[in-house]
Scaffold this motif. Structure first.
Motif, PDB file in Angstrom:
ATOM      1  N   ARG A 235      20.759   7.239   6.930  1.00  0.00           N
ATOM      2  CA  ARG A 235      21.750   6.862   7.584  1.00  0.00           C
ATOM      3  C   ARG A 235      21.746   5.715   8.080  1.00  0.00           C
ATOM      4  O   ARG A 235      21.799   4.381   8.088  1.00  0.00           O
ATOM      5  CB  ARG A 235      22.092   8.030   8.476  1.00  0.00           C
ATOM      6  CG  ARG A 235      23.185   8.844   8.138  1.00  0.00           C
ATOM      7  CD  ARG A 235      23.322  10.478   9.147  1.00  0.00           C
ATOM      8  NE  ARG A 235      24.027   9.614  10.109  1.00  0.00           N
ATOM      9  CZ  ARG A 235      24.507   9.867  11.700  1.00  0.00           C
ATOM     10  NH1 ARG A 235      23.176  10.912  11.903  1.00  0.00           N
ATOM     11  NH2 ARG A 235      25.107   9.215  12.751  1.00  0.00           N
ATOM     12  N   SER A 236      19.517   5.366   8.292  1.00  0.00           N
ATOM     13  CA  SER A 236      19.775   4.225   8.725  1.00  0.00           C
ATOM     14  C   SER A 236      18.980   3.292   7.533  1.00  0.00           C
ATOM     15  O   SER A 236      19.742   1.504   7.712  1.00  0.00           O
ATOM     16  CB  SER A 236      18.691   4.350   9.492  1.00  0.00           C
ATOM     17  OG  SER A 236      17.473   3.901  10.169  1.00  0.00           O
ATOM     18  N   ARG A 237      18.427   3.589   6.677  1.00  0.00           N
ATOM     19  CA  ARG A 237      18.756   2.900   5.465  1.00  0.00           C
ATOM     20  C   ARG A 237      19.313   2.904   4.023  1.00  0.00           C
ATOM     21  O   ARG A 237      19.251   1.540   3.410  1.00  0.00           O
ATOM     22  CB  ARG A 237      17.298   3.017   4.965  1.00  0.00           C
ATOM     23  CG  ARG A 237      15.752   2.938   5.862  1.00  0.00           C
ATOM     24  CD  ARG A 237      14.701   3.430   5.361  1.00  0.00           C
ATOM     25  NE  ARG A 237      13.444   3.014   6.136  1.00  0.00           N
ATOM     26  CZ  ARG A 237      12.523   1.972   6.991  1.00  0.00           C
ATOM     27  NH1 ARG A 237      12.821   0.726   5.981  1.00  0.00           N
ATOM     28  NH2 ARG A 237      12.348   2.495   7.635  1.00  0.00           N
ATOM     29  N   GLY A 238      20.259   3.372   3.880  1.00  0.00           N
ATOM     30  CA  GLY A 238      21.309   3.691   2.638  1.00  0.00           C
ATOM     31  C   GLY A 238      20.994   4.384   1.765  1.00  0.00           C
ATOM     32  O   GLY A 238      19.743   4.855   1.879  1.00  0.00           O
ATOM     33  N   GLY A 239      22.258   4.423   0.934  1.00  0.00           N
ATOM     34  CA  GLY A 239      21.836   5.318  -0.346  1.00  0.00           C
ATOM     35  C   GLY A 239      22.323   6.647  -0.471  1.00  0.00           C
ATOM     36  O   GLY A 239      22.397   7.333  -1.110  1.00  0.00           O
ATOM     37  N   GLY A 240      23.630   6.368   0.264  1.00  0.00           N
ATOM     38  CA  GLY A 240      24.819   7.344   0.318  1.00  0.00           C
ATOM     39  C   GLY A 240      25.329   6.953  -1.444  1.00  0.00           C
ATOM     40  O   GLY A 240      26.085   7.596  -1.752  1.00  0.00           O
ATOM     41  N   ASN A 241      25.159   5.554  -2.328  1.00  0.00           N
ATOM     42  CA  ASN A 241      26.081   4.730  -3.257  1.00  0.00           C
ATOM     43  C   ASN A 241      25.088   4.313  -4.416  1.00  0.00           C
ATOM     44  O   ASN A 241      24.991   3.787  -5.339  1.00  0.00           O
ATOM     45  CB  ASN A 241      26.891   3.895  -3.463  1.00  0.00           C
ATOM     46  CG  ASN A 241      27.694   3.981  -4.210  1.00  0.00           C
ATOM     47  OD1 ASN A 241      27.901   4.375  -5.162  1.00  0.00           O
ATOM     48  ND2 ASN A 241      28.196   2.447  -4.202  1.00  0.00           N
ATOM     49  N   ASP A 242      23.628   5.043  -4.115  1.00  0.00           N
ATOM     50  CA  ASP A 242      22.686   4.784  -4.735  1.00  0.00           C
ATOM     51  C   ASP A 242      21.471   5.994  -5.372  1.00  0.00           C
ATOM     52  O   ASP A 242      20.202   5.745  -5.144  1.00  0.00           O
ATOM     53  CB  ASP A 242      21.407   4.501  -3.777  1.00  0.00           C
ATOM     54  CG  ASP A 242      22.151   2.353  -3.422  1.00  0.00           C
ATOM     55  OD1 ASP A 242      22.298   1.529  -4.953  1.00  0.00           O
ATOM     56  OD2 ASP A 242      23.280   2.885  -3.238  1.00  0.00           O
ATOM     57  N   THR A 380      25.811  -4.879   0.902  1.00  0.00           N
ATOM     58  CA  THR A 380      26.068  -3.266   1.230  1.00  0.00           C
ATOM     59  C   THR A 380      27.915  -2.666   0.726  1.00  0.00           C
ATOM     60  O   THR A 380      27.812  -1.758   0.648  1.00  0.00           O
ATOM     61  CB  THR A 380      25.912  -3.744   2.840  1.00  0.00           C
ATOM     62  OG1 THR A 380      26.786  -4.286   3.339  1.00  0.00           O
ATOM     63  CG2 THR A 380      24.303  -3.744   3.050  1.00  0.00           C
ATOM     64  N   ASP A 381      28.463  -3.658   0.786  1.00  0.00           N
ATOM     65  CA  ASP A 381      29.922  -3.868   0.363  1.00  0.00           C
ATOM     66  C   ASP A 381      30.670  -3.727  -0.875  1.00  0.00           C
ATOM     67  O   ASP A 381      31.323  -3.489  -1.562  1.00  0.00           O
ATOM     68  CB  ASP A 381      31.122  -3.832   1.192  1.00  0.00           C
ATOM     69  CG  ASP A 381      31.058  -5.978   0.629  1.00  0.00           C
ATOM     70  OD1 ASP A 381      30.141  -6.046   0.283  1.00  0.00           O
ATOM     71  OD2 ASP A 381      31.900  -6.406   1.257  1.00  0.00           O
ATOM     72  N   ALA A 382      29.449  -3.708  -1.889  1.00  0.00           N
ATOM     73  CA  ALA A 382      30.089  -4.281  -3.030  1.00  0.00           C
ATOM     74  C   ALA A 382      29.338  -2.722  -4.198  1.00  0.00           C
ATOM     75  O   ALA A 382      28.672  -1.907  -3.872  1.00  0.00           O
ATOM     76  CB  ALA A 382      28.677  -5.422  -3.980  1.00  0.00           C
ATOM     77  N   PRO A 383      30.177  -2.278  -5.209  1.00  0.00           N
ATOM     78  CA  PRO A 383      30.280  -1.523  -6.454  1.00  0.00           C
ATOM     79  C   PRO A 383      28.555  -2.173  -6.985  1.00  0.00           C
ATOM     80  O   PRO A 383      28.009  -0.977  -7.362  1.00  0.00           O
ATOM     81  CB  PRO A 383      30.921  -1.571  -6.322  1.00  0.00           C
ATOM     82  CG  PRO A 383      32.248  -2.724  -6.545  1.00  0.00           C
ATOM     83  CD  PRO A 383      31.300  -3.371  -5.579  1.00  0.00           C
TER      84      PRO A 383
END
Length: 472
Positions: A235-242, A380-383
């Motif tokens: 939630r803090s650093r990203g990772g939902g699409n990674d 951050t919004d790029a797939p």
């Protein structure tokens, strides 16, 4: 990534004969027809009948691996992995057997790529072990692909290990997949990728729509083994699409783009089809990178159906409903993927710090077999990752003794990164990049130019199970 993968394809490591070119549509058809001839391959069918049932089918499958091994001078270790299980859809104890062939790597044998498909079949009633269940597309297609991959790849040497597996018990509840994933964990394998092939031999759907130009690759977003601690960090650093599997899907998409005569990958960003599952899921549960190949459009009248005709509609999973040129293309893509993955080093396990600072700092441990590392980024919004790395660091440029050096970046305003080598880690600090605005990733490249998938510099981005401490 496509340009880099094309360059890797031209590298010395890939100058040997192209195994994918040797894929035979005729052999794929013959294997599917032979599996259909067993009448049913239902998991609860006969284990002892020499002509009909799952026992005869899985014995035949191991025999095919044995023949492939004989053709390459014994280069494959063949074995059954088995257990007796009960559970959902298996009311009484039943022996589950997977036929497996192991092609050991020449340099890093513990790094493993798995190509697999389930060999069992079913009719309309998942508990009916007596009815004819030809299972041509579901999933003699994936099993034939696995056998053909073993035949064409086994004559070549790779730094990493390739495992070929025919799994049982999928239709009853992913039992063979669980057995295979548990075996991989018990062996202590570093599983780089699992390529699960399930329903890969048809190009037309129930509604008459056809698509022989695409194959779907399913990948999970948030990794299945992430606990509350990891999800909070995401939630803090990203990772939902990674997740590693998502980056494996991106890698396969780039690889497919380099073959204009092959299939285009349609990345399908969910773990499997809506409300359904396959044998890659047990690997994901254990933290191993895994994806599922499946046809672009499914045909529901010819899948999980008893043989019959009703109101002019023919039902049943039969050979005549398949598209073997399409199956050959999916097989070639698997073969190309496996040879690249087996030749490439592991993706680095990289972390990044860009919190409240005008630069970003990357840290990772040196990767065995890596001669250089490519840095990627995307908004951050790029797939997808940008096509070219914004920085490349060669292993020979990394100083010993912790002495910092500077070197020029490629583009995107990146200049004078500071590199520090310590006893266990490499640290690269890149000025002029704001960490809040980007997702970063790192790949490793062999001395022959074969590049790994990108590993995202986010919580859970590493191509390995999460540490035990996060599971407490």
């Amino acid at each position: 990534m496509a340009s880099l993968l094309a360059a890797a394809a031209a590298s010395p490591a890939c100058a040997q004969d192209d195994p994918a070119a040797a894929v035979s549509e005729a052999r794929l058809r013959a294997d599917v027809e032979r599996m259909v001839a067993f009448g049913t391959r239902h998991t609860l069918s006969s284990q002892t009948d020499p002509e009909r049932g799952i026992g005869a089918a899985i014995e035949w499958g191991l025999g095919q691996f044995d023949e492939a091994s004989a053709a390459c001078g014994g280069c494959l270790e063949t074995l059954f992995i088995e257990d007796r299980v009960t559970g959902n859809r298996i009311p009484e104890p039943v022996r589950i057997r997977n036929a497996v062939a192991i092609q050991r790597g020449t340099e890093r044998p513990n790094e493993v790529v798995i190509i697999q498909g389930h060999i069992d079949s079913r009719g309309s009633d998942v508990m009916d072990a007596q009815v004819d269940a030809p299972g041509a597309n579901d999933n003699a297609s994936g099993s034939a692909l696995t056998l053909e991959a073993a035949r064409v790849l086994s004559g070549h040497d790779y730094p990493g290990t390739i495992v070929y597996a025919l799994l049982s018990g999928e239709e009853q509840g992913l039992y063979g997949g669980n057995l295979m994933a548990e075996y991989a964990a018990e062996q202590g394998w570093t599983v780089k990728a699992v390529l699960n092939n399930d329903v890969v031999g048809g190009s037309c759907g129930s509604d008459g729509v056809c698509d022989d130009a695409h194959v779907r690759v399913f990948s999970e977003g948030i990794r299945a083994d992430a606990d509350d601690q990891v999800r909070a960090a995401m939630r803090s650093r990203g990772g939902g699409n990674d997740s590693p599997s998502r980056n494996l899907s991106r890698y396969l998409d780039g690889l497919a783009e380099g073959d204009p005569q092959g299939l285009d990958v349609r990345q399908t960003w969910r773990s499997d089809r809506m409300g359904r599952g396959g044998d890659h899921l047990p690997f994901l549960d254990r933290g191993f990178p895994a994806i599922r190949f499946s046809v672009a459009i499914e045909d529901y009248e010819h899948q999980h159906q008893d043989l019959r005709t009703e109101d002019g509609v023919t039902y049943g999973d039969t050979v005549d409903e398949m598209d073997f040129p399409y199956l050959a293309k999916v097989t070639r893509l698997n073969v190309r993927a496996a040879e690249k993955l087996a030749a490439a080093p592991m993706p680095p396990a990289v972390t990044v710090d860009g919190i409240v600072r005008p630069d970003v700092e990357f840290t990772w441990a040196p990767v065995e077999g890596a001669a250089s590392y490519n840095f990627y980024k995307r908004r951050t919004d790029a797939p997808y990752w940008e096509d070219e790395p914004f920085l490349t660091i060669r292993q020979e440029d990394v100083p010993e003794g912790g002495v910092p050096i500077t070197m020029e970046g490629r583009d995107n305003g990146v200049e004078r990164p500071r590199i520090v080598w310590t006893h266990d880690d490499i640290t690269v600090t890149v000025p002029t990049l704001r960490g809040d605005d980007w997702i970063f990733g790192l790949s490793s490249v062999s001395a022959d130019g074969v590049e790994s998938p990108v590993a995202s510099a986010v919580p859970g981005g590493a191509f390995s199970p999460l540490p035990e401490s996060t599971q407490d």
